[in-house]
Design a protein around this motif. Structure first.
Motif, PDB file in Angstrom:
ATOM      1  N   SER A  61      29.854  20.337  31.554  1.00  0.00           N
ATOM      2  CA  SER A  61      29.563  21.762  31.780  1.00  0.00           C
ATOM      3  C   SER A  61      29.027  22.400  30.506  1.00  0.00           C
ATOM      4  N   ASP A 182      25.948  22.526  38.372  1.00  0.00           N
ATOM      5  CA  ASP A 182      27.186  21.956  37.839  1.00  0.00           C
ATOM      6  C   ASP A 182      28.095  21.535  38.993  1.00  0.00           C
TER       7      ASP A 182
ATOM      8  N   ALA B 410      34.757  25.524  37.607  1.00  0.00           N
ATOM      9  CA  ALA B 410      33.904  24.451  37.120  1.00  0.00           C
ATOM     10  C   ALA B 410      34.756  23.569  36.234  1.00  0.00           C
ATOM     11  N   SER B 411      35.215  22.470  36.780  1.00  0.00           N
ATOM     12  CA  SER B 411      36.254  21.662  36.118  1.00  0.00           C
ATOM     13  C   SER B 411      35.841  21.237  34.722  1.00  0.00           C
TER      14      SER B 411
HETATM   15 MG    MG Z   1      32.726  20.880  34.172  1.00  0.00          MG
END
Ligand code: MG
Ligand code: ADP
Lengths: 237, 411
Positions: A61, A182, B410-411
């Motif tokens: 991310s 994502d 969002a991990s």
């Molecule tokens: Mg992530």
């Protein structure tokens, strides 16, 4: 390689090219420092479809946020279409994100207070357009994703797959040249995930848009042009 | 662009009905409290019946006399006002009167109590009472200590029922007074004039009353139009330096100043001294501002939680191209809209509170009503609060990293 933003109007072709040069990203809190990215060198060509894989916490991310100019690297350079953007100010970065980049998140991040049509219009709000133009473009984007009948639904009234399609409409409505996703299928069952994947592939193929997608799904990753693997913030080969 | 923010604000507020309601309630409540305070202050400070020329009046309400071992704080005594406060430069008229004290009257075996003031004849030329019967007593009445009285309408009702009172007599603290005039009641908060009954000051029989430097009197000065209060105060200060004390071994200094209504209120509760009225006023205004800061902080808090709840929205907007300024503007507009609506609701509530106070406390002859000044104040308050309480949280949130805001999930 397309090095300008000319022809940025609707239906523009060609994706953006991005390059990360020696990028480090360190999160420092009072007590601990977390190295989220360590010396990442990555070149993504215009029109490429890249998958990013790696275990949880490996910096995927963070990598996407740095690519998307949402998060500044601690050290290193970001070059977008030949222009170094690392030192640009808040407003210039905001404008670049607005014109060049579209984000898709694992948990959709639709605004609960706004219906699908208003959600999709968000990127257009920060452009000098008439409200009619904004509306029409948003309707077109929703139409392309088969959501015409759901325009006035609020996020809670939509299924996960529909929400993600609204989110994709929002990501593409401004005609970005770089799509960053994502784990876009992470919260969806395999059928809906397959839908989303196909939309991204189509968009990459037909509009030539550069796509970078984080995924845990080996089979989806293999359908892209290249897989970038991260481990503890480092690229592994 | 601005229209966009407005539209967005409208949508968001309409969609979050509960939160909007809670915020509105908080805002309206705050506005109501402030409006009532503003209305009361406005009515106490602004010239109105019968102190219609309050804006060019100074009042000497408290003095402090001190010696080496003792000091005495009270109102000016009759002698101080009579001997040292007359004919000050810039003063058109001057009156000496006592504060309202309680007197009783026995009527057919029933005891009635009244607020009574002793005043000189000039009192009626400084204050502007409306006579519904007869007129004021004269200088001659006062000098001869004639037992005559002016009474208010409510005192007339209690003493004489619905009959006219002119020429009739009543008993007051054991003496008999004849009514020469009846006036429309003055509201209780007209601090220098309101009473139930007014009698010539020289009818007062208390021992030593006319020889005191410190006592229970007040002196009001009607300034010539355009006269400078500072100069009147300076002239009075000089007069005080020349005061003759009967026993200098006991008392040898006296301080106190004729002050404007604002200066008097600013000093409320504190003792007479020689500190500049301006300084006291400035300090009080500061205190008032601090007091007003409380509701402002309350509003900032309401908005902060309202805006914090929307961290994801802020992150999303930033991701899709909103600059910090865009976000601040969006939230400020939303907030000003909310505060304006809250302001209107608050205004309505304030009217209800004020008018029902006037109704419930009819005896006090209060006249708290809303006027344009107060309406303007609300509008200004709403906008200022909207800006302040929206800009800061929004700015704070817009600084927050979009990535942090988007982290949930969002991990
Ligand atoms: Mg992530
Ligand atoms: N804002 C932040 N503050 C501190 N540490 C962070 C922050 N964002 C991410 N990290 C840390 O950086 C590392 C990489 O996180 P992330 O990029 O989210 O990983 P992934 O997406 O691969 O799961 C993790 O150890 C995470 O805890």
């Amino acid at each position: 390689m397309n090095t300008g933003t000319a022809g940025a109007a609707s239906g523009r072709n060609g994706g953006a090219a991005v390059r990360l040069e020696a990028v480090d990203k360190v999160y420092s809190t009072e007590k601990i420092e977390t190295v989220a990215l360590s010396h990442v060198n990555l070149e993504i060509a215009s029109g490429e479809f890249v998958a990013v894989m790696g275990p949880s916490g490996s910096g995927k991310s963070t990598l996407l946020n740095v690519l998307g100019l949402l998060d500044a690297p601690t050290t290193g350079r970001i070059v977008l279409d030949g222009e170094t953007v690392t030192d640009l100010g808040d407003r210039r970065l905001a404008a670049l994100r607005n014109r060049e980049i579209g984000f898709i998140f694992q948990s959709f991040h639709l605004i609960a207070d706004l219906d699908a049509l208003d959600n999709v219009q968000i990127p257009l709000l920060y452009r000098p357009l008439s409200s009619r133009e904004r509306r029409e473009r948003a309707e077109t984007a929703l139409g392309r994703l088969g959501l015409t009948a759901r325009m006035h639904h609020y996020p809670t009234q939509l299924s996960g797959g529909q929400q993600q399609r609204v989110a994709i409409a929002r990501a593409i409505v401004g005609g970005p040249r770089l799509l960053l996703a994502d784990e876009p299928t992470g919260n969806l069952d395999s059928k809906m995930g397959e839908d989303v994947m196909r939309i991204l592939e189509e968009y990459n193929r037909d509009a030539g848009v550069t796509v970078v997608m984080v995924t845990h799904d080996q089979r989806l990753a293999e359908r892209t042009g290249r897989i970038v693997r991260l481990f503890d913030g480092r690229q592994v080969h | 662009m601005f229209g966009n923010y407005l539209k967005m604000a409208w949508k968001v507020l309409g969609r979050r009905k509960f939160f909007t309601f809670v915020s509105l309630f908080g805002i309206a409540f705050t506005m109501t409290a402030m409006l009532v305070a503003v209305a009361v202050a406005d009515h106490v400070l602004a010239p109105s019946y019968p102190e219609t020329r309050l804006d060019r009046m100074l009042v000497l309400a408290s003095v402090a006399m001190s010696g080496d071992r003792a000091s005495w704080h009270a109102g000016p005594g009759f002698k101080l006002a009579d001997r040292y406060a007359r004919d000050l430069p810039g003063v058109e008229r001057m009156t000496i009167y006592t504060g309202p004290s309680e007197s009783s009257s026995f009527l057919e075996g029933r005891k009635l109590t009244f607020r009574t003031r002793g005043t000189d004849a000039e009192f009626w030329r400084v204050m502007e009472f409306a006579f519904v019967e007869g007129g004021p007593y004269t200088k001659d009445d006062d000098e001869k200590a004639s037992r005559v009285a002016v009474i208010g309408e409510s005192a007339r009702r209690r003493l004489f029922g619905s009959d006219p009172a002119l020429g009739r007599s009543f008993e007051l603290d054991g003496a008999e007074f004849r009514v020469v005039g009846v006036v429309r009641d003055a509201p209780l908060y007209r601090l220098h004039s309101s009473s139930d009954i007014w009698v010539p000051i020289r009818t007062i029989t208390a021992a030593g009353f006319f020889d005191r430097l410190v006592g229970e009197c007040e002196a009001a000065f009607l300034l010539e139009p355009g006269a400078d209060p500072d100069q009147v105060q300076a002239a009075f200060r000089e007069r005080l330096a020349r005061v003759e004390f009967s026993d200098p071994a006991l008392f040898h200094t006296i301080v106190g100043l004729p002050m404007t209504q604002l200066e008097l209120l600013a000093r409320l509760g504190s003792r007479a001294d020689d500190t500049s009225p301006r300084l006291v006023l400035a300090l009080s205004l500061l205190g008032l501002l601090a007091f007003m800061a409380l509701p402002a902080i309350n509003l900032v808090n309401i908005n902060l939680s309202r805006i914090y709840e929307r961290g994801t929205e802020i992150g999303v907007r930033k991701a899709f191209g909103a600059s910090g300024l865009d976000l601040v503007l969006q939230f400020v507009v939303e907030n000003v809209v909310l505060c304006l609506i809250g302001g209107v609701v608050g205004l309505v509530a304030a009217v209800v509170v004020l008018e029902s106070t006037v109704l419930v406390a009819a005896d006090l002859a209060l006249e708290f009503h809303l006027n344009w000044r107060i309406f303007g104040a609300t509008l200004a308050l709403a906008i200022v609060f909207g800006l302040l309480s929206g800009a800061w949280p929004a700015w704070k949130m817009s600084r927050q990293h979009p990535v942090l805001a988007l982290r949930g999930g969002a991990s």
